[in-house]
Design a protein around this motif. Structure first.
Motif, PDB file in Angstrom:
ATOM      1  N   ALA A  14     102.603 -34.161   8.152  1.00  0.00           N
ATOM      2  CA  ALA A  14     104.013 -33.783   8.002  1.00  0.00           C
ATOM      3  C   ALA A  14     104.665 -34.714   6.988  1.00  0.00           C
ATOM      4  N   ASN A  15     104.913 -34.185   5.803  1.00  0.00           N
ATOM      5  CA  ASN A  15     105.537 -34.966   4.718  1.00  0.00           C
ATOM      6  C   ASN A  15     107.022 -34.624   4.690  1.00  0.00           C
ATOM      7  N   TRP A  16     107.821 -35.519   5.239  1.00  0.00           N
ATOM      8  CA  TRP A  16     109.262 -35.244   5.343  1.00  0.00           C
ATOM      9  C   TRP A  16     109.979 -35.306   3.998  1.00  0.00           C
ATOM     10  N   LYS A  17     109.350 -35.919   3.008  1.00  0.00           N
ATOM     11  CA  LYS A  17     110.032 -36.156   1.718  1.00  0.00           C
ATOM     12  C   LYS A  17     111.357 -36.882   1.982  1.00  0.00           C
ATOM     13  N   LEU A  18     112.395 -36.570   1.228  1.00  0.00           N
ATOM     14  CA  LEU A  18     113.680 -37.271   1.411  1.00  0.00           C
ATOM     15  C   LEU A  18     114.556 -36.453   2.357  1.00  0.00           C
ATOM     16  N   GLY A 101      99.946 -39.628  -6.249  1.00  0.00           N
ATOM     17  CA  GLY A 101      99.901 -38.524  -7.216  1.00  0.00           C
ATOM     18  C   GLY A 101     100.532 -37.239  -6.735  1.00  0.00           C
ATOM     19  N   HIS A 102     101.431 -37.321  -5.754  1.00  0.00           N
ATOM     20  CA  HIS A 102     102.141 -36.089  -5.371  1.00  0.00           C
ATOM     21  C   HIS A 102     102.833 -35.534  -6.618  1.00  0.00           C
ATOM     22  N   SER A 103     102.876 -34.218  -6.745  1.00  0.00           N
ATOM     23  CA  SER A 103     103.400 -33.644  -7.997  1.00  0.00           C
ATOM     24  C   SER A 103     104.869 -33.994  -8.213  1.00  0.00           C
ATOM     25  N   GLU A 104     105.613 -34.221  -7.108  1.00  0.00           N
ATOM     26  CA  GLU A 104     107.011 -34.626  -7.304  1.00  0.00           C
ATOM     27  C   GLU A 104     107.068 -36.030  -7.912  1.00  0.00           C
ATOM     28  N   ARG A 105     106.160 -36.899  -7.530  1.00  0.00           N
ATOM     29  CA  ARG A 105     106.109 -38.237  -8.139  1.00  0.00           C
ATOM     30  C   ARG A 105     105.642 -38.131  -9.590  1.00  0.00           C
ATOM     31  N   TYR A 173      94.808 -30.434  -2.260  1.00  0.00           N
ATOM     32  CA  TYR A 173      95.098 -29.478  -3.344  1.00  0.00           C
ATOM     33  C   TYR A 173      96.468 -28.877  -3.082  1.00  0.00           C
ATOM     34  N   GLU A 174      97.397 -29.191  -3.973  1.00  0.00           N
ATOM     35  CA  GLU A 174      98.762 -28.686  -3.847  1.00  0.00           C
ATOM     36  C   GLU A 174      99.192 -28.103  -5.186  1.00  0.00           C
ATOM     37  N   PRO A 175      98.947 -26.807  -5.416  1.00  0.00           N
ATOM     38  CA  PRO A 175      99.387 -26.245  -6.690  1.00  0.00           C
ATOM     39  C   PRO A 175     100.904 -26.398  -6.824  1.00  0.00           C
ATOM     40  N   TRP A 177     103.122 -24.814  -8.365  1.00  0.00           N
ATOM     41  CA  TRP A 177     103.889 -23.579  -8.256  1.00  0.00           C
ATOM     42  C   TRP A 177     104.050 -23.131  -6.804  1.00  0.00           C
ATOM     43  N   SER A 178     103.309 -23.732  -5.911  1.00  0.00           N
ATOM     44  CA  SER A 178     103.410 -23.307  -4.507  1.00  0.00           C
ATOM     45  C   SER A 178     104.308 -24.225  -3.688  1.00  0.00           C
ATOM     46  N   ILE A 179     104.669 -25.373  -4.233  1.00  0.00           N
ATOM     47  CA  ILE A 179     105.406 -26.354  -3.420  1.00  0.00           C
ATOM     48  C   ILE A 179     106.876 -25.954  -3.308  1.00  0.00           C
ATOM     49  N   GLY A 180     107.308 -25.717  -2.088  1.00  0.00           N
ATOM     50  CA  GLY A 180     108.709 -25.399  -1.831  1.00  0.00           C
ATOM     51  C   GLY A 180     109.154 -24.052  -2.361  1.00  0.00           C
ATOM     52  N   THR A 181     108.217 -23.188  -2.743  1.00  0.00           N
ATOM     53  CA  THR A 181     108.594 -21.906  -3.348  1.00  0.00           C
ATOM     54  C   THR A 181     108.417 -20.728  -2.393  1.00  0.00           C
ATOM     55  N   GLY A 217      98.059 -27.947   0.549  1.00  0.00           N
ATOM     56  CA  GLY A 217      99.507 -28.031   0.748  1.00  0.00           C
ATOM     57  C   GLY A 217     100.228 -27.147  -0.242  1.00  0.00           C
ATOM     58  N   GLY A 218     101.394 -26.665   0.163  1.00  0.00           N
ATOM     59  CA  GLY A 218     102.223 -25.806  -0.699  1.00  0.00           C
ATOM     60  C   GLY A 218     102.704 -24.609   0.075  1.00  0.00           C
ATOM     61  N   SER A 219     103.978 -24.668   0.529  1.00  0.00           N
ATOM     62  CA  SER A 219     104.599 -23.554   1.259  1.00  0.00           C
ATOM     63  C   SER A 219     103.810 -23.130   2.494  1.00  0.00           C
ATOM     64  N   VAL A 220     103.205 -24.111   3.163  1.00  0.00           N
ATOM     65  CA  VAL A 220     102.571 -23.784   4.450  1.00  0.00           C
ATOM     66  C   VAL A 220     103.695 -23.540   5.461  1.00  0.00           C
ATOM     67  N   SER A 221     103.564 -22.465   6.234  1.00  0.00           N
ATOM     68  CA  SER A 221     104.608 -22.089   7.188  1.00  0.00           C
ATOM     69  C   SER A 221     103.930 -21.598   8.462  1.00  0.00           C
ATOM     70  N   LEU A 237      96.122 -29.484   6.640  1.00  0.00           N
ATOM     71  CA  LEU A 237      97.253 -28.954   5.868  1.00  0.00           C
ATOM     72  C   LEU A 237      98.258 -30.069   5.622  1.00  0.00           C
ATOM     73  N   LEU A 238      98.815 -30.073   4.431  1.00  0.00           N
ATOM     74  CA  LEU A 238      99.884 -31.013   4.083  1.00  0.00           C
ATOM     75  C   LEU A 238     101.165 -30.190   3.997  1.00  0.00           C
ATOM     76  N   VAL A 239     102.101 -30.482   4.890  1.00  0.00           N
ATOM     77  CA  VAL A 239     103.250 -29.598   5.057  1.00  0.00           C
ATOM     78  C   VAL A 239     104.539 -30.356   4.764  1.00  0.00           C
ATOM     79  N   GLY A 240     105.370 -29.791   3.899  1.00  0.00           N
ATOM     80  CA  GLY A 240     106.658 -30.403   3.580  1.00  0.00           C
ATOM     81  C   GLY A 240     107.765 -29.775   4.409  1.00  0.00           C
ATOM     82  N   GLY A 241     108.460 -28.805   3.814  1.00  0.00           N
ATOM     83  CA  GLY A 241     109.664 -28.224   4.402  1.00  0.00           C
ATOM     84  C   GLY A 241     109.524 -27.801   5.854  1.00  0.00           C
ATOM     85  N   ALA A 242     108.422 -27.167   6.197  1.00  0.00           N
ATOM     86  CA  ALA A 242     108.280 -26.621   7.560  1.00  0.00           C
ATOM     87  C   ALA A 242     107.940 -27.694   8.593  1.00  0.00           C
TER      88      ALA A 242
HETATM   89  P1  PGA Z   1     106.193 -27.667   1.027  1.00  0.00           P
HETATM   90  O1  PGA Z   1     105.746 -29.071   0.411  1.00  0.00           O
HETATM   91  O2  PGA Z   1     105.396 -27.475   2.294  1.00  0.00           O
HETATM   92  O3  PGA Z   1     107.664 -27.820   1.278  1.00  0.00           O
HETATM   93  O4  PGA Z   1     105.868 -26.616   0.008  1.00  0.00           O
HETATM   94  C1  PGA Z   1     104.420 -29.525   0.497  1.00  0.00           C
HETATM   95  C2  PGA Z   1     104.287 -30.857  -0.180  1.00  0.00           C
HETATM   96  O5  PGA Z   1     104.897 -31.067  -1.233  1.00  0.00           O
HETATM   97  O6  PGA Z   1     103.575 -31.749   0.311  1.00  0.00           O
END
Ligand code: PGA
Length: 261
Positions: A14-18, A101-105, A173-175, A177-181, A217-221, A237-242
């Protein structure tokens, strides 16, 4: 067909980000610990670094429930680097893993492969498991450059980076284009990419404690987690928003556990 190591429990990170708030740490842990204690899914919480110790204190009273990871780590161990937090500081605060190496970084904070490589070495030296994030942008995918980009990002492993038999490594593997979309990668793409990642690792002859764990990881819900985690190639799974709200994260975990039953 490639497969995750048999008998290994799958993992949800669970990656809470900010996001989130301080009191939410205990609320989240209280909601998620019973799920983790069922022993069917390993859970890793990556809160903002400021709350690592807070989470660590709660977990000290509930051992074995959940482990902790950091969303970021300094590329140096100590010195005049204002605002940075070193791998050994994170380890002392209770972290076992750190994203590198997270793509946001990479995209927003200028993290180059060279910096990611230094972060890898810092994590390994401090006994943290690096979670190396790789993934192509939409433009790179359209231009047919996915393989080249992933190989370049994986190349930081080639120098050995301080791997020793006791070390461990996760690769996510976090494409981009899939992160947060809301647009997760297809199971076919995830299988194909993780297969290439395994082959890359196999070609390195590096010896570590166990085969790297491979995550998607990437828009896992809660709606798509089951089909992704059920893939043989996927260790977790690496999960951000959800993952931030306990209800949504619990739903997600439940659907994963059902898929693995
Ligand atoms: P997301 O983010 O689940 O919100 O798409 C995943 C991540 O960036 O690790």
């Amino acid at each position: 067909m490639i497969s995750a190591t048999p008998g290994r429990r799958k993992t949800l990170v669970a990656n809470w980000k900010l996001n989130g708030h301080a009191e939410g740490v205990e609320a989240w842990l209280e909601a998620m610990a019973p799920i983790a204690l069922e022993g069917k899914l390993d859970l890793v919480l990556m809160p903002p670094a400021l709350w690592m110790e807070r989470a660590g204190k709660w977990l000290a009273r509930h051992p074995g429930a959940i482990t902790l990871g950091a969303q970021n780590v300094a590329a140096c161990e100590e010195g005049a680097y204002t605002g940075e937090i070193s791998a050994s500081m994170l380890a002392r605060a209770g972290a076992r893993y750190a994203l590198i190496g997270h793509s946001e970084r990479r995209r927003l904070f200028g993290e180059t492969d060279e910096i990611v490589s230094r972060k890898l070495a810092c994590c390994l030296a401090a006994g943290l498991t690096p979670v190396l994030c790789i993934g192509e942008t939409e433009g790179e995918r359209r231009a047919g450059e996915t393989d080249r980009v992933l190989e370049r990002q994986l190349a930081i492993l080639d120098e050995g980076g301080g791997f020793s038999p006791g070390a461990s490594l996760w690769i996510a593997y976090e494409p981009v284009w899939s992160i947060g979309t809301g647009q997760a990668a297809t199971p076919e793409l995830v299988e194909a990419v993780l297969s290439r990642v395994r082959s890359h690792w196999a070609g390195l002859n590096a010896t570590i404690h166990e085969e790297p764990r491979l995550l998607y990881g990437g828009s896992v819900s809660p709606a798509n987690a089951a089909s992704l985690v059920a893939l043989e190639a996927v260790d977790g799974l690496l999960v951000g928003g959800a993952s931030v709200e306990p209800e949504s994260c619990a739903d997600l975990c439940r659907s994963v556990i059902r898929a693995l039953a």
